[in-house]
Motif scaffolding. Sequence first.
Motif: not given
Length: 666
Positions: A467-473, A503-509, A530-533
């Motif tokens: 990530d160019p901003q240095g964020t670790i996903w 934190l990145l999560l994926e919806d299933r519905h 919550s802004e970190r999710v």
Amino acid sequence: MHTAVVDRKRSWQKLLAAARADYDAGRWEDTAAICERILQEDRRSADTLHLLGLVALQLGNVEMAARFVEQAIEIEPGCAVFWNSLGAVFLKQKNFEKAELSFLAALKRDARYADAHLNLGEVLERQGRAEEAADFFRRAIACNPWLAKAHSNLGTMLARAGRHCEAEACFRQALELSPEDYHARKQLAGVLNGQGRHREAIAMFRSLLPEHANDAELHYVLAHALHRGVEVAEAVTGYERALEIDPHYLAAYSNLLYIHASTRDVAPGVERELASGWERAALTAAERESAAGRKFARARCCGWRLRLGIVSAEFGEHAVAEFIEPVLENLDRSRFHVSLFPTTKRGEARTERMRLLADDWVPLEALSDAEAAEQVRSKDIDVLIDTTGHTANCRLGICAHRASPVQVSYIGYFGTTGLTEMDWVISDGSLAEEQAAYFREGVWRLGRFPACYRGDATLPESRWVPDPQGTIWLGSFNRYMKVTDETLDLWASVLRAIPNAKLLLEDRHIDERDAHARITSGLEQRGVVSERVAFEPHVPGHLRHMQLYDRLDVALDTVPYNSGTTACDALWMGVPVVALEGKCVVSRMCGGFLRAAGFGEWVAQDREGYARIVRELATDVEMRKKVRGSQRAKMARSELCDAPGLARELEVAFEGMFNHWRENQA
């Protein structure tokens, strides 16, 4: 004379009207008495004979009902109503072929007879012909848009096909026409649950409880919604209540066992005893005695092949099938004959591929467990493998009836089946002896990891860049059911330790608002804003799902129920996966996958070690760049992707199991 006849007919018509009024009011005996009076004067009153047939059907005398209705048809063969009633009689007898012909005869006489379309749809549904059934429900609606049951039945068909949004519209229409329709209200709550709208579903189910507190199915579906919403303790209570009402409710038993096996919320001994209760509920004492005493004769001659059978609900686009298909492709067919016994009807591309890999394809979905067991026995299967266990569409009753000399639980379930007649469960050395002691089955340990993952070589290589901003996903693409409070505790400790991580999560519905609210509020309670999710919306398609891994720097495992196929997918797409290993089967899965793939250094033994491994991976960007470019090739060469090697191990295991049985017989 003519006037007298007319007067008599008018009198009978009045009596017949009175009889119909009594019938509509549920006064069956009064209806029958009036009909008998009419028949004393006119034995060929078709309407009267038909009404008597309906009374007999209501009183449970199906054979008498058939005789009366058939007599009415003999007198007036052109009456569509009579043919429709005859179909209803045959449907009551479960004579689906005759019922179908009768309803078709009614429609031949009146093509716009909505009730006949509706009833024919129900016959087709009972035969598993879902698409045809849905078509006739649509025809019924076209003929009579105010027929609430047709809307409700169509909704049921659509819900079973996973078309929840369309099903919701059908149930809401049914409830507009019949607001107190309990079935439609319950089904509507079910499709809300299927869409991920767990809170709405739970609220609707609970609103039905005061008037239907003794409906075991209502407690079951409420518990299922609670489980999907990760309200596990209440879900357990709901399943237990369903079993109090109906001690033979096998699906409630299986779901309860699934919760215990995946959350480890009870001691293994308690789980084993509950699993034994499933068997006692599924079979009578006489059936269990018969299964225990069943003998098999196996005479072998030159050129004999060991006959394997696989009973599975997953022959299609399912994680279990992903692991079975490579094994089927690599079994030595000069030594093994393979029969596949699907217990659900599936139509995916993999279904056809697996059918072509088998020597024999024998569908069991329309058979009872006892009938299915007899069908398996007729194929002289030597070793029968069940891949479903106590998961969706459980058919363990087939093994409980002892369908084969050797019976094995493999790949699809992670706890004891509890069956007296299940001989083995396949594992490797990772199953601790103290855990193995609580399995009803014997543990047959392979000399390697007991599963094989075949990555899709057509998928593009990883295109990840830092990530160019240095964020670790960090992220997980597991189902939200696995994101328990224990998982949130673990993830929050990592996020607090890495301030620049998100934190990145994926919806299933399509609609996962309930899960989003639960997860974000849970993390906020643990000090993560919550802004970190971030939640990636659901978009159908496997390619899009796999390419989403390019967004992740490190994949986080879930606890206590680890990642399975999801961990393999992440590794294949070049993402490092970090696992926290526990002591039971479900909490050792991801560690097993990682070691088999050659990445055992990413397996932690405690929370501190887990956070340390994630932090080291997150901060070493250069190392991760190298990993992304080489990880797939390393994995492809590993034990995890060695399908021929696993097939050889399983061949030895199956032959060993059969020889063990034969020696015991001798």
